[in-house]
Design a protein around this motif. Structure first.
Motif, PDB file in Angstrom:
ATOM      1  N   TYR A  86       0.711  -1.361   0.106  1.00 25.02           N
ATOM      2  CA  TYR A  86      -0.578   0.093  -0.234  1.00 25.02           C
ATOM      3  C   TYR A  86       1.097   0.879  -0.173  1.00 25.02           C
ATOM      4  O   TYR A  86       0.796   2.064  -0.595  1.00 25.02           O
ATOM      5  N   ILE A  87       1.777   1.590   0.731  1.00 24.11           N
ATOM      6  CA  ILE A  87       3.051   2.085   0.743  1.00 24.11           C
ATOM      7  C   ILE A  87       3.706   2.921  -0.263  1.00 24.11           C
ATOM      8  O   ILE A  87       3.871   3.580  -0.827  1.00 24.11           O
ATOM      9  N   ASN A  88       4.094   1.669  -0.457  1.00 26.53           N
ATOM     10  CA  ASN A  88       4.934   1.713  -1.570  1.00 26.53           C
ATOM     11  C   ASN A  88       4.500   1.744  -3.069  1.00 26.53           C
ATOM     12  O   ASN A  88       4.802   2.888  -4.271  1.00 26.53           O
ATOM     13  N   THR A 126       1.438   3.466  -3.462  1.00 28.23           N
ATOM     14  CA  THR A 126       0.982   4.492  -4.088  1.00 28.23           C
ATOM     15  C   THR A 126       1.946   5.447  -3.856  1.00 28.23           C
ATOM     16  O   THR A 126       1.902   6.153  -5.079  1.00 28.23           O
ATOM     17  N   ALA A 127       3.436   5.474  -3.160  1.00 30.95           N
ATOM     18  CA  ALA A 127       3.905   5.968  -3.996  1.00 30.95           C
ATOM     19  C   ALA A 127       4.802   5.833  -5.154  1.00 30.95           C
ATOM     20  O   ALA A 127       4.992   7.602  -6.202  1.00 30.95           O
ATOM     21  N   THR A 159      12.825  -4.154  -1.182  1.00 35.92           N
ATOM     22  CA  THR A 159      13.495  -2.085  -0.355  1.00 35.92           C
ATOM     23  C   THR A 159      14.574  -2.543   0.746  1.00 35.92           C
ATOM     24  O   THR A 159      15.255  -1.613   0.672  1.00 35.92           O
ATOM     25  N   LEU A 214       7.828   7.603   8.661  1.00 38.93           N
ATOM     26  CA  LEU A 214       7.330   7.568   7.161  1.00 38.93           C
ATOM     27  C   LEU A 214       7.340   9.191   7.790  1.00 38.93           C
ATOM     28  O   LEU A 214       7.893  10.480   6.613  1.00 38.93           O
ATOM     29  N   ALA A 238      -1.866   7.506   3.975  1.00 32.14           N
ATOM     30  CA  ALA A 238      -1.693   7.454   2.384  1.00 32.14           C
ATOM     31  C   ALA A 238      -0.887   8.218   2.269  1.00 32.14           C
ATOM     32  O   ALA A 238       0.066   8.499   1.488  1.00 32.14           O
ATOM     33  N   SER A 240       2.626   8.839   2.446  1.00 30.54           N
ATOM     34  CA  SER A 240       3.078   8.085   1.285  1.00 30.54           C
ATOM     35  C   SER A 240       3.113   8.902  -0.243  1.00 30.54           C
ATOM     36  O   SER A 240       3.996   8.624  -1.155  1.00 30.54           O
ATOM     37  N   GLY A 242       6.193  10.232  -2.823  1.00 26.71           N
ATOM     38  CA  GLY A 242       6.369  10.156  -4.297  1.00 26.71           C
ATOM     39  C   GLY A 242       5.797  11.962  -5.225  1.00 26.71           C
ATOM     40  O   GLY A 242       6.932  11.251  -5.976  1.00 26.71           O
ATOM     41  N   LEU A 259      10.257   5.424  -2.940  1.00 23.62           N
ATOM     42  CA  LEU A 259      10.671   4.948  -1.299  1.00 23.62           C
ATOM     43  C   LEU A 259      10.964   5.120  -1.032  1.00 23.62           C
ATOM     44  O   LEU A 259      12.152   6.001   0.248  1.00 23.62           O
ATOM     45  N   VAL A 302       9.041   0.385   6.740  1.00 21.10           N
ATOM     46  CA  VAL A 302       8.603   0.032   5.789  1.00 21.10           C
ATOM     47  C   VAL A 302       8.273  -1.699   6.261  1.00 21.10           C
ATOM     48  O   VAL A 302       7.931  -2.371   5.436  1.00 21.10           O
TER      49      VAL A 302
END
Length: 587
Positions: free
Chosen positions: A69-71, A73-74, A154, A201, A287, A290, A294, A322, A342
């Motif tokens: 999700y976080i990777n 979205t970025a 990552t 983050l 989000a 992220s 991005g 990210l 992460v």
């Protein structure tokens, strides 16, 4: 290969913290639910049905907020030609939780089910439940494999440790505390992991924004500086494709065991709804960093950084934007803290998916389909074995399969086009039966697989209106790949076709058998004529300990006119009165 000692130390600290919390949660709640008569196996699957608002809100948010999700979205915000306009996951999954809370959480929790597949086996029988288990299992396993694969990439970016080693260690830790504590360990570690993600983050964002190589993200949002604006845009010709993908996230995010695992563990049906709404808000909040990372990646002059003059997108490393921002635009101590966040995010997704898969297998396949006389101790051991087996399978796929993301994309589409319409039918459409369920399954599968899957290089055999041929050049190898792009919303159309065929074939079978046009001997699925089949299961089989509060059941009954309720509402599933059998609707 040089190992960054500080980064390795940060990861070890995070992992030890999560492992300790997981073991502590297992010890603290080892007898929860059992004293009230709940089996140990059910306690592992859904806790003691006593998850409160605080822990429940965090663990429900962690349903979707993880490494992917976080990777992802970025990456969407960073990619030229994509941008924020195509970063659909935050709003899509948030709305998925809202829709799930409004329409699905209360009926499922009020009936006291243990897994998402229980109502399918109750209405459509053991064999159909087994068929529906296949896309559900594949979705969970491929999701776990995809995020473990992302974790390895990552960690290798920042810490320079072996990818295989990092994936195996992460998977072993998640498997171990899930084995020990079941849902309680998953839920309590989710609290720690989401705190780590949020703090890690948000600490990184100010440092990255203030880096001299980064331009004003307000300017790069609408103007071309180093690449196209990161806000992005939706071309009119891509409108249907955008809507199709958004519906996939919003509606296809509901029929997952990882979601209903949390719903069914809530202390009441009303709490299950509230947790869904809290998690929707949590998805949006989580989000934000992220999206900013991005945007920072799209606003950076990489020639001024230690990364080098060639931007990540030209090295085919946009999926790792990210961790790249964390490493090259932040001080070392900040990037390592963000890295821990992460890795924590990945584990928060992997553990719940592995537990979900093992819960469905142990209960719906092993116990209800093959050994209804199995003891609780036997079911617990089956769960423990399958947690290890499914975890090992996901780990192996993450290490050995290059197309793991393609497999997950296809399996998540199958969850949307097959399981979601079946869930609608089993809860809200009166009179559906196994014949309709099989027809819906086949129609959905053929229409979706017929559209092809570019990530797996699976060519289509159904060319939907508006299809076009595109080419993609791999930036490193300069290899040109040609593929068919379906611009038609064929995923949503496949889902609707599955839904309509389920209802149509169910009513047709019911009419043919009840009118005498077909002899009862041809009812080989025992779905219409046979009132008490071994194939179907009543509520006593599915819910051994019915401790549902009666006050929770009342709001579940919508007030409609008689004709509307009789046509569109499957009251035999939503009602808790009397003997609940799929055939009880027969006049």
């Amino acid at each position: 290969m040089a190992i960054h000692v500080e980064g390795l130390l940060a990861i070890i600290i995070f992992y030890v913290l999560i492992l300790v919390v997981g073991i502590w949660a297992a010890w603290k709640n080892k007898n929860s639910g059992i004293s009230e008569g709940m089996d140990r196996s059910e306690s592992i699957m859904i806790g003691g049905r006593d998850i409160g608002l605080f822990v429940g809100g965090f663990t429900m948010t962690a349903t979707w907020v993880g490494g992917g999700y976080i990777n992802g979205t970025a990456e969407s915000v960073y990619l030229p030609g994509s941008g924020l306009a195509w970063a659909q996951a935050p709003f899509g999954y948030a709305l998925s939780l809202v829709v799930g809370g409004l329409f699905f959480a209360k009926p499922m929790r009020s009936q006291g089910y243990v897994t998402m597949l229980d109502p399918f086996q109750q209405l459509y029988g053991k064999r159909m439940g087994g068929l529906l288990f296949i896309p559900a299992l594949l979705g969970e396993i491929f999701w776990s494999a995809a995020i473990l694969s992302a974790l390895g990439a990552t960690l290798s970016v920042i810490v320079d440790i072996n990818i295989n080693m990092s994936v195996v260690i992460s998977a072993l830790i998640a498997i171990f505390y899930t084995l020990v504590g079941g849902l309680y360990s998953v839920a309590y570690t989710d609290v720690v992991q989401l705190f780590c993600i949020f703090i890690g983050l948000w600490i990184s964002v100010p440092f990255a924004l203030s880096n001299p190589a980064v331009s004003d993200i307000g300017v790069t949002a609408v103007n071309t500086v180093f690449q196209s604006p990161w806000l992005g845009q939706i071309d009119p010709s891509d409108g249907w494709m955008w809507a199709d993908n958004f519906c996939l996230l919003m509606l296809g995010g509901i029929p997952w065991q990882v979601y209903f695992q949390r719903v069914l563990s809530a202390s009441s049906a009303s709490y299950a709804q509230v947790l869904s709404f809290l998690a929707a808000f949590g998805c949006l909040v989580m989000a934000v960093p992220s999206v900013l990372i991005g945007a920072i990646g799209a606003s950076t002059d990489w020639n001024q950084t230690s990364y080098g003059p060639v931007p990540p997108v030209e090295k085919d490393e946009s999926d790792m934007i990210l961790p790249i921002v964390l490493q090259h635009l932040c001080p070392p101590f900040v990037s390592f803290f963000g890295l821990g966040a992460v890795s924590a995010a990945v584990m928060s997704s992997a553990d719940s998916s592995i537990l979900s898969a093992s819960s469905m297998f142990a209960r719906n396949i092993y116990q209800l389909a093959f050994r209804q006389s199995a003891s609780d101790r036997e079911i617990v051991w089956v769960m423990r074995i399958t947690i290890f087996v499914f975890g090992a399978l996901a780990t192996a796929m993450a290490l050995l399969t290059g197309s793991v993301y393609g497999l997950w994309y296809l399996s998540s589409d199958l969850v949307y086009v097959i399981i979601f319409p079946q869930l609608l039918c089993v809860l809200f459409i009166k009179g559906t039966n196994t014949y309709g369920s099989v027809a819906g399954y086949v129609f959905g599968l053929l229409l979706r697989v017929g559209g092809g899957e570019p990530y797996l290089r699976l060519p289509p055999f159904i060319y939907y209106p508006g299809w076009t041929t595109r080419q993609k050049e791999h930036r490193l190898t300069r290899e040109v790949e040609h593929f068919v792009e379906q611009r038609f919303p064929y995923k949503t159309v496949s889902m609707l076709a599955s839904l309509l065929s389920n209802a149509a074939f169910s009513y047709m079978a019911k009419y043919l058998f009840e009118s005498g046009r077909l002899s009862p001997k041809y009812d080989f699925l025992d779905a219409v004529v046979t009132r008490h089949s071994k194939e179907t299961m009543d509520k006593a089989t599915l819910v051994a300990h019915d401790n549902i509060i009666l006050s929770e059941l009342a709001p579940v009954q919508p007030r409609h006119g008689g004709s509307v309720a009789g046509t569109f509402l499957n009251t035999h599933v939503l009602s808790d009165e009397g003997h609940m059998s799929p055939d009880s609707s027969a006049e």
